[in-house]
Design a protein around this motif. Structure first.
Motif: not given
Lengths: 276, 276, 276, 276
Positions: D126-131, D145-147, D249-253, D266-276
């Motif tokens: 699960f992402t660290d944050n709720i946006i 969420m990612v499986n 507060k954010a626009t999207k992941f 390919t799913l890049d898990y390294a940026r999974f938690h990032d939002y913008e």
């Protein structure tokens, strides 16, 4: 069914989980074969310990790897004939580790064997195609399922969804699953063949779409079935995916149930996928 | 309950799955007996290897199949008394295979034994007949169930459906399951007997049908029950099928619960199926 | 909770099922003790065979039951020291049966040990009493539950029903379960204490009944809880029954959660059942 | 996720249950290591019995604890080489108890090994944050969420609840869970990433609350997911808790799915938690 390959970057794997996964999917013969190879490898490891460290074994030739291997096998399997015997303290210590490897090996193989048996394995076959036909005067999607085991599945619930593209007001592109209401979505028992039908009425998320629009939107249909196997009392599950290419225009599936002999029906699987 | 026999043409079977299925259904004594026979057969196979290939065994008479059999047994069971001993390299190799067969045998039998225990086995008895009676002034179908184990089943859900013929506008003949709403379909606990009732009101798919019409349409009723066994905390399941011949006109089932002794009820199973 | 004793007349029992049932309910020490006694009994049986049939055993005194017993033990456990050895053909045959008993014994004990571990065991405690209080100005039934394991139960569903007498128009006396709607019947997580509340509004089957009427009608309340244990990912289940005598008039349950230390709450189980 | 520590005063614990719990949670290597230490301890206990009680063992030096230890090991593991042999009656009795300990040890370790394998282990991240963002023009809570296993989870049901403070008319302070309706709460299959969205419309218990009010009320969000792992046919479960500090507060992941190579995403898990 060919599935999309997905690579996960940066996710750590679990060795034991993957082993379990492999064991459940493999055939029994493959499983037993690989289990045997694994045993021989563990055995070789301990044989090497006896041999290279030079642990003394009564009646074994000190320069024979084969004798060390045979002794290791008689030890880890707890055979313990007693002809070969550990002599030095070092040999006794390796015997203890060797025997542990055997005990844990048996524990793990027993656990895996049970897991293979216990895995509730429904064998539901799905027709290759979804046909776009007409039922009760309404355009209708149909596919057919067959229970390939000679058992009854009871309390069967069927869930059919379509993956449909969507663009939000903010311009976010996405695809969302929409449930397709079925003529019958719950069956108290499923033992022969079942023709599943979705009528494209106003309630359908596909309302207004003909075969052409369905395929232009690359709509995919996902089927998921749960139920209880009657004899084993186990929950079972099956799923299937229909890509957009599998939709065809047709009237109905070919009849495969021969009911001419009373109380002794025959279901001809050879013509299962055929439609007319 | 006699069931329709179905033959599936062109469907491959799974040996191990069928074994599992047989084991679960068999009695324990049958299971243990067949397991023993299987062991002796495997043992005979390895005894033949020692005997015909001529693998040397210390203290065994080379011309005795019985000695080879006994040695094989002492090996695969990991008894390893050490009186009989493998001598030649060939004998050592067969010993390894023989022992593997033993390890896998134990793994599989242990797994099967557990599966037999773990199988949640509800023992719900259903009356032979469905009676067509009157309840609260409404024509009502009734049958009775008894929990034949001295345990409580909790969170019981009951599903009763009728299989009714249908012909589509396109002339497709089919039979469809229709749910029959019950006076009580969920019970928090089920430990004695439960009389299940379906009132034939306007909501019923059988509305307007008397016993005669029900039997003319060859309507079949299917019952499915799920719940949780209280002590074992296991999901359990039971199902039953009422053919159209089992419908009879009657007032009620005979009372079988004797509540004269306080806190110590007796349920007389002998009159369970009787109605009046 | 004292339960009504029920005797089933005319129902056959299953030996293995009852064994399983006993094993799951017993403590581990009781289980291991009885398993050991069972082993010794089986062992005595085979010792008697060697002794009374007169099967020859190398190094054993023919007139010693103890020697036969020790040999039988070394055989069925697959110890096979090799000091005592089967000599006659008869001895070899008994050795085979003896070893089988050992293999099956281990298979069954292993299966039972696993079943005991695997049994998902929630430990939910329920207050002794249901209190009749007032919540948001409405008469309300309340009881309290505590999760006695230091684990989280997630996706908890709670079902509370009342057993209420009913007489049909035809004069059939019966008692039927009616669901009691709850202020909260689903909790995503349950790790501390939960006060369950049923408001006696017009929707309640108890509407218009004060404590006196509830007890005059001998109304009984049945509680059933299902959820998933978070760490083990196992479905768990608990149930409880409130007899009509357990209903009392009170304001609320005594507060038992001490939150003075931040991030380190204490729940005082000693006052769990108390109300004021 | 840091969890509140809870101490239960006055509640008795179960040794075997806690063992089971520990085993399931531990890594395999830790489990096997502790199992081995346990075996050596049990073995030392029986070695001490032979040594201090002075039970005679053939070929063992009476003053050697090491010889007693080695003999005990050869006994409990059922190796039974036969070099060391029990001589006195007392030795025979200890051998029996020693062997029992070995049989029960194997039964329990086998059961635990199976339980470790069988534990359906979803690995959902699960992402660290709720946006707090906007979707279709409506203020919307989002998390991702990612499986993390390369498997498909089917029939996925998602339940998201908020814990919101409440004061009854009688002045009772409490916090209650309220379900948050989702744009999609059921997915027939979940194999990649899933962005979960709750729109704060009039139906939402958070209606009228901006990020500031959510955090002032210390509102906590609890996520619970159930589904079926496709290959193993096992029910799986995952849960997660979002404390009030995790709302931003954010626009999207950030988009992490690379679909440039057809049929090989390919799913890049390294940026999974990032939002913008």
């Amino acid at each position: 069914m060919k599935r999309l390959k997905i690579k996960l970057k940066g996710v750590q794997k679990g060795l034991f989980h993957d082993t379990f996964y492999w064991v459940i999917k493999s055939s029994w013969f493959k499983f037993l074969f690989v289990a045997m190879i694994a045993y021989l490898l563990i055995n070789s490891f301990f044989a090497s310990l006896y041999y290279f460290i030079g642990a003394e074994i009564v009646n074994a030739r000190p320069d024979s790897y084969w004798d060390a291997f045979v002794f290791s096998f008689q030890t880890s399997s707890t055979l313990g004939f007693g002809h070969y015997l550990p002599k030095s303290d070092l040999a006794h210590v390796i015997v203890i580790l060797d025997t542990f490897s055997g005990i844990f090996y048996v524990a793990i193989v027993t656990g895996l064997a049970f897991a293979k048996f216990a895995k509730a394995s429904a064998r539901i076959s799905f027709t290759d195609n979804i046909i776009v036909s007409v039922f009760d005067g309404v355009p209708t999607l149909m596919f057919r399922m067959v229970n390939s085991r000679e058992t009854h599945i009871v309390d069967v619930n069927l869930n059919v969804s379509a993956l449909i593209p969507y663009v939000s007001k903010e311009g976010m592109h996405m695809r969302r699953f929409h449930k397709l209401p079925l003529v019958t979505s719950h069956n108290p028992t499923f033992s022969l063949s079942w023709t599943v039908m979705h009528q494209i009425t106003e309630e359908s998320p596909l309302y207004g779409m003909a075969l052409k629009e369905i395929q232009e939107n690359a709509i995919l249909v996902f089927v998921s079935l749960t139920g209880i196997e009657d004899v084993l009392s186990q929950s079972i599950h099956a799923s299937h995916q229909y890509p957009t290419e599998s939709f065809v225009k047709a009237t109905k599936f070919v009849d495969i149930l021969d009911t001419t002999k009373k109380d002794n029906y025959t279901l001809d699987y050879a013509r299962f996928h055929d439609y007319e």
